[in-house]
Design an enzyme around this catalytic site. Structure first.
Site, PDB file in Angstrom:
ATOM      1  N   GLU A  99       0.805  -1.229   0.000  1.00  5.00           N
ATOM      2  CA  GLU A  99       0.000   0.000   0.000  1.00  5.00           C
ATOM      3  C   GLU A  99       0.837   1.279   0.000  1.00  5.00           C
ATOM      4  OE1 GLU A  99      -2.754  -0.613   3.256  1.00  5.00           O
ATOM      5  OE2 GLU A  99      -3.599  -2.398   2.318  1.00  5.00           O
TER       6      GLU A  99
ATOM      7  N   ASN B 102       1.933  -4.614  -3.461  1.00  4.59           N
ATOM      8  CA  ASN B 102       0.522  -4.946  -3.196  1.00  4.59           C
ATOM      9  C   ASN B 102      -0.237  -3.681  -2.791  1.00  4.59           C
ATOM     10  OD1 ASN B 102      -1.523  -7.057  -2.684  1.00  4.59           O
ATOM     11  ND2 ASN B 102      -1.340  -6.451  -0.529  1.00  4.59           N
TER      12      ASN B 102
ATOM     13  N   HIS C 140     -10.690  -5.651  -2.120  1.00  6.45           N
ATOM     14  CA  HIS C 140     -11.694  -5.547  -1.049  1.00  6.45           C
ATOM     15  C   HIS C 140     -12.866  -4.762  -1.627  1.00  6.45           C
ATOM     16  CE1 HIS C 140      -9.092  -7.082   2.094  1.00  6.45           C
ATOM     17  NE2 HIS C 140      -8.136  -6.259   1.711  1.00  6.45           N
TER      18      HIS C 140
ATOM     19  N   GLU D 127      -6.421 -10.256  -1.722  1.00  8.58           N
ATOM     20  CA  GLU D 127      -7.172 -10.086  -0.466  1.00  8.58           C
ATOM     21  C   GLU D 127      -8.668  -9.988  -0.734  1.00  8.58           C
ATOM     22  OE1 GLU D 127      -5.597  -6.935   2.009  1.00  8.58           O
ATOM     23  OE2 GLU D 127      -3.534  -7.373   1.454  1.00  8.58           O
TER      24      GLU D 127
ATOM     25  N   ASP E 198     -12.486  -9.912  -0.772  1.00 10.85           N
ATOM     26  CA  ASP E 198     -13.709 -10.089   0.015  1.00 10.85           C
ATOM     27  C   ASP E 198     -14.723  -9.059  -0.485  1.00 10.85           C
ATOM     28  OD1 ASP E 198     -12.791  -7.760   1.333  1.00 10.85           O
ATOM     29  OD2 ASP E 198     -12.255  -8.825   3.167  1.00 10.85           O
TER      30      ASP E 198
HETATM   31  O1  G3I Z   1      -2.557  -8.738  18.477  1.00 14.41           O
HETATM   32  C1  G3I Z   1      -3.297  -7.731  19.164  1.00 14.41           C
HETATM   33  C2  G3I Z   1      -3.723  -8.233  20.480  1.00 14.41           C
HETATM   34  O2  G3I Z   1      -2.583  -8.471  21.270  1.00 14.41           O
HETATM   35  C3  G3I Z   1      -4.648  -7.196  21.125  1.00 14.41           C
HETATM   36  O3  G3I Z   1      -5.142  -7.675  22.326  1.00 14.41           O
HETATM   37  C4  G3I Z   1      -5.822  -6.855  20.208  1.00 14.41           C
HETATM   38  C5  G3I Z   1      -6.719  -5.763  20.791  1.00 14.41           C
HETATM   39  O4  G3I Z   1      -7.402  -5.089  19.769  1.00 14.41           O
HETATM   40  O5  G3I Z   1      -5.305  -6.404  19.009  1.00 14.41           O
HETATM   41  C6  G3I Z   1      -4.505  -7.371  18.339  1.00 14.41           C
HETATM   42  O6  G3I Z   1      -4.038  -6.820  17.166  1.00 14.41           O
HETATM   43  C7  G3I Z   1      -4.975  -6.722  16.097  1.00 14.41           C
HETATM   44  C8  G3I Z   1      -4.401  -7.473  14.923  1.00 14.41           C
HETATM   45  O7  G3I Z   1      -5.233  -7.309  13.792  1.00 14.41           O
HETATM   46  C9  G3I Z   1      -4.261  -8.969  15.187  1.00 14.41           C
HETATM   47  O8  G3I Z   1      -5.492  -9.516  15.470  1.00 14.41           O
HETATM   48  C10 G3I Z   1      -5.169  -5.265  15.761  1.00 14.41           C
HETATM   49  O9  G3I Z   1      -5.839  -4.604  16.809  1.00 14.41           O
HETATM   50  C11 G3I Z   1      -5.969  -5.132  14.483  1.00 14.41           C
HETATM   51  O10 G3I Z   1      -5.972  -3.775  14.072  1.00 14.41           O
HETATM   52  C12 G3I Z   1      -5.335  -5.958  13.390  1.00 14.41           C
HETATM   53  O11 G3I Z   1      -6.132  -5.841  12.245  1.00 14.41           O
HETATM   54  C13 G3I Z   1      -5.532  -6.298  11.037  1.00 14.41           C
HETATM   55  C14 G3I Z   1      -5.342  -5.142  10.078  1.00 14.41           C
HETATM   56  O12 G3I Z   1      -4.827  -5.617   8.841  1.00 14.41           O
HETATM   57  C15 G3I Z   1      -4.385  -4.105  10.641  1.00 14.41           C
HETATM   58  O13 G3I Z   1      -4.114  -3.116   9.749  1.00 14.41           O
HETATM   59  C16 G3I Z   1      -6.471  -7.310  10.412  1.00 14.41           C
HETATM   60  O14 G3I Z   1      -6.550  -8.477  11.247  1.00 14.41           O
HETATM   61  C17 G3I Z   1      -5.985  -7.701   9.022  1.00 14.41           C
HETATM   62  O15 G3I Z   1      -6.973  -8.470   8.378  1.00 14.41           O
HETATM   63  C18 G3I Z   1      -5.742  -6.444   8.192  1.00 14.41           C
HETATM   64  O16 G3I Z   1      -5.221  -6.853   6.945  1.00 14.41           O
HETATM   65  C19 G3I Z   1      -4.980  -5.823   5.982  1.00 14.41           C
HETATM   66  C20 G3I Z   1      -3.806  -6.261   5.125  1.00 14.41           C
HETATM   67  O17 G3I Z   1      -2.704  -6.586   5.931  1.00 14.41           O
HETATM   68  C21 G3I Z   1      -3.436  -5.192   4.102  1.00 14.41           C
HETATM   69  N1  G3I Z   1      -4.583  -4.814   3.309  1.00 14.41           N
HETATM   70  C22 G3I Z   1      -5.782  -4.441   4.048  1.00 14.41           C
HETATM   71  C23 G3I Z   1      -6.169  -5.549   5.035  1.00 14.41           C
HETATM   72  C24 G3I Z   1      -7.444  -5.207   5.773  1.00 14.41           C
HETATM   73  O18 G3I Z   1      -7.270  -4.091   6.564  1.00 14.41           O
END
Ligand code: G3I
Length: 382
Positions: A187, A228, A264, A292, A294
């Site tokens: 990105e 990407n 997305h 990715e 969905d």
């Molecule tokens: O690991 C912590 C955990 O320790 C904590 O307790 C919890 C509390 O909120 O957060 C956890 O981290 C989260 C992490 O996912 C793992 O689950 C973050 O808050 C959360 O923001 C994070 O979200 C991810 C997001 O990227 C972050 O930018 C999503 O799962 C993931 O699907 C998403 O993926 C991105 C791609 O990498 C790039 N393209 C867009 C896509 C969707 O946003």
């Protein structure tokens, strides 16, 4: 150009009818009443090879018949704890992407101390189930480790460059020989085609992108290296800028192999002209991949939204099927239970192809499109 909702519904009807496009064959779009969601492909479920445990009508088996890898992003916590999650991941998909555990904040939570364990488990799972791995990702403005974000602004450009190089070389070296495609830079573009004003750009300018590819190539010369991004699916300022930039990188000898189209989608917006964009990046000698996919919608899902979701999944898969340089089609998680969407878009969801481990109509749409594609000329395997 984004099409209107009315046009989208027309294409929805065409896409979910049994006359779904077979790659390379353009069919006139008939006028139909709204069809029922497609059901399972009508042939028995049995292992591809006896004992493999992979059903012949699974997405991965049907994809294999047409030379297209079908993938999913994987939630490492679920993989480690839920046998139903594991068996669907193994049976339906031939590539896996770490949804989070290959990102820098997980890999190096403390400077110099690496946490490869969760990602190693995913790689081991993939090896055990004959899957390839998409590495996601090496450079991104999100999910950077706190130790880095705390000090980044005060670092000199040389210090930032050294830290980035160290990160990329360490991670790619650790997984050397085990990653099929790396999302090296994630990105990097704004919607207006300018570069994202992240710490890398602020300190190093756009050179950080070429450097990242060169360091990744140095550490694993055989991995396919991707840039990407999202909204490259639409023809416009962002995808035009991305295409011009990756062409320039290639002309300069930067080892970039491909471009990932996140895809997305959201039923409240028009459908993208994804095929045109895959084709023009492929024509510039890049591999392309849907990385990715969905399709989110407002909740609760109405019949017309369900139909639009089917159409959007169909559009993205069919576009990929029609471009021989499109080497994988990956959904960003397969089950609504674990989707990132509700946490980001209030009131939206239902973006995935399963819910509660049950296939949804959009699963059968993908299955049906793959089944139909097996009747056309085989795609070139890469
Ligand atoms: O690991 C912590 C955990 O320790 C904590 O307790 C919890 C509390 O909120 O957060 C956890 O981290 C989260 C992490 O996912 C793992 O689950 C973050 O808050 C959360 O923001 C994070 O979200 C991810 C997001 O990227 C972050 O930018 C999503 O799962 C993931 O699907 C998403 O993926 C991105 C791609 O990498 C790039 N393209 C867009 C896509 C969707 O946003």
């Amino acid at each position: 150009m984004r099409i209107t909702r009315a046009q989208m519904v027309t294409s929805t009807i065409a896409a979910t009818a049994t006359l779904a496009l077979i790659p390379g064959i353009a069919l006139a779009q008939p006028s139909h009443p709204l069809p029922a969601p497609p059901g399972p492909v009508a042939h028995p479920t049995h292992p591809v090879t006896p004992g493999s445990g992979i059903p012949a009508d699974s997405l991965r088996a049907l994809g294999a018949k047409v030379g297209l890898r079908i993938g999913t992003a994987v939630n490492a916590d679920e993989l480690a704890s839920d046998s139903t999650y594991d068996s669907i991941t193994a049976q339906q998909f031939s590539t896996v992407t770490a949804e989070n555990v290959m990102k820098w904040d997980t890999i190096e939570p403390t400077q110099g101390q690496y946490n490869f364990g969760p990602a190693d488990q995913l790689v081991a799972f993939a090896e055990a189930h004959g899957q390839l791995v998409r590495g996601h990702n090496l450079v991104w403005q999100n999910q950077q480790p706190a130790w880095f974000t705390a000090e980044a602004a005060s670092l000199t450009p040389d210090q930032v460059k050294t830290i980035l190089k160290q990160h990329i070389i360490s991670e790619v070296s650790h997984f050397k020989g085990k990653i099929w495609q790396w999302d090296v830079v994630n990105e990097p573009f704004n919607e207006d085609g300018t570069f994202t004003n992240n710490i890398w750009y602020q300190k190093l300018g756009a050179d950080y992108i070429a450097d990242a590819f060169m360091w990744a190539h140095e550490a694993d010369p055989k991995a396919k290296l991707f840039l990407n991004d999202y909204n490259l699916e639409y023809t416009g300022t962002k995808s035009n800028a991305a295409l011009a930039f990756v062409k320039q990188l290639k002309a300069e000898g930067v080892p970039i192999d491909g471009v990932g189209f996140e895809t997305h989608l959201d039923t409240q917006y028009g459908q993208p002209d994804l095929l045109n964009n895959l084709q023009r990046f492929a024509a510039a000698d890049f591999d392309v991949a849907i990385t990715e996919a969905d399709v989110r919608t407002t909740l609760p899902v109405t019949a017309i939204e369900q139909s639009a979701q089917n159409a959007d999944y169909s559009l993205s898969l069919q576009a990929c099927l029609q471009v021989s340089r499109c080497i994988s089609y990956t959904v960003w998680g397969f089950d609504d239970q674990f989707s990132w969407v509700p946490g980001t878009f209030a009131g939206e969801g239902a973006a995935d192809i399963y819910n509660d481990f049950q296939p949804k109509p959009q699963y059968y749409t993908l299955q049906q499109d793959l089944e139909l594609a097996t009747g056309s000329a085989p795609r070139v395997r890469r």
